[in-house]
Write a protein that holds these residues in place. Structure first.
Motif, short mmCIF file in Angstrom:
data_model
loop_
_atom_site.label_atom_id
_atom_site.label_comp_id
_atom_site.label_asym_id
_atom_site.label_seq_id
_atom_site.Cartn_x
_atom_site.Cartn_y
_atom_site.Cartn_z
N VAL A 131 -24.34 14.91 -4.52
CA VAL A 131 -24.55 16.27 -5.41
C VAL A 131 -23.39 17.06 -5.19
N GLY A 132 -22.98 17.68 -6.38
CA GLY A 132 -21.81 18.73 -6.20
C GLY A 132 -20.74 18.38 -7.10
N ALA A 133 -19.71 19.40 -7.03
CA ALA A 133 -18.42 19.12 -7.76
C ALA A 133 -17.33 18.46 -6.96
N TRP A 134 -16.75 17.53 -7.52
CA TRP A 134 -15.58 16.82 -6.80
C TRP A 134 -14.42 16.71 -7.58
N SER A 135 -13.17 16.68 -6.98
CA SER A 135 -11.88 16.56 -7.60
C SER A 135 -11.08 15.58 -7.41
N TRP A 136 -10.16 14.92 -8.07
CA TRP A 136 -9.06 14.10 -7.55
C TRP A 136 -7.60 14.74 -8.27
N THR A 137 -6.59 14.16 -7.64
CA THR A 137 -5.42 14.89 -8.25
C THR A 137 -4.88 13.91 -9.04
#
Length: 156
Positions: free
Chosen positions: A30-36
């Motif tokens: 749970v939460g915010a994730w990122s990818w480049t």
């Protein structure tokens, strides 16, 4: 009776050790994730109520700390865990809604330009992804294929 106590202790120790093995738990996801990617960073948000949304950061710096609604979310749906498999079921309905809102006036003109815009309107795309999670650390979630996501702290 003397042999029972060591066996019981060994059995208890085995259960305790097995309980210490790393498990994928929902609260870690749970939460915010990122990818480049080449042009910036994507964002995916997993909520406690099993909703998910994927999108991209604003093209221009808003000149203030980012808010969640500054991102353009193009996919949404649900997520769940099946053992160590993260399953996401998403569709492109947010992208279609964004397109219709962004080009609403141009689509309503009724000329050649609006016909071209209408022809380019995104189609509904539904997708189910299954990714084996091999590790979740505080700042990184890694999948069996080597792909990974990093915690996204851009929104304050």
């Amino acid at each position: 009776m003397l042999h029972t106590i060591p066996r019981l202790a060994i059995a208890s120790l085995a259960v305790a050790i097995a309980g210490c093995s790393p498990r994928i738990t929902e609260r870690k996801i749970v939460g915010a994730w990122s990818w480049t990617y080449i042009e910036g960073k994507g964002r995916i948000v997993y909520t406690a109520d099993h909703k998910v949304k994927e999108g991209f950061e604003p093209e221009e710096d808003p000149g203030r700390p980012l808010r969640d609604d500054d991102f353009t979310y193009l996919r949404s749906g649900t997520w769940r865990l099946e053992g160590d498999i993260l399953v996401t079921e998403t569709d492109s309905s947010p992208w279609i809604a964004w397109y219709d809102k962004t080009f609403r006036d141009d689509l309503a003109r009724g000329d050649d330009y609006s016909a071209k815009l209408a022809a380019r309107r995104p189609k509904l795309d539904q997708k189910i992804e299954r990714q084996k999670v091999v590790r979740i650390e505080a700042e990184r979630m890694t999948f069996a294929d080597g792909y990974f996501l990093e915690r996204d702290h851009r929104v304050k």
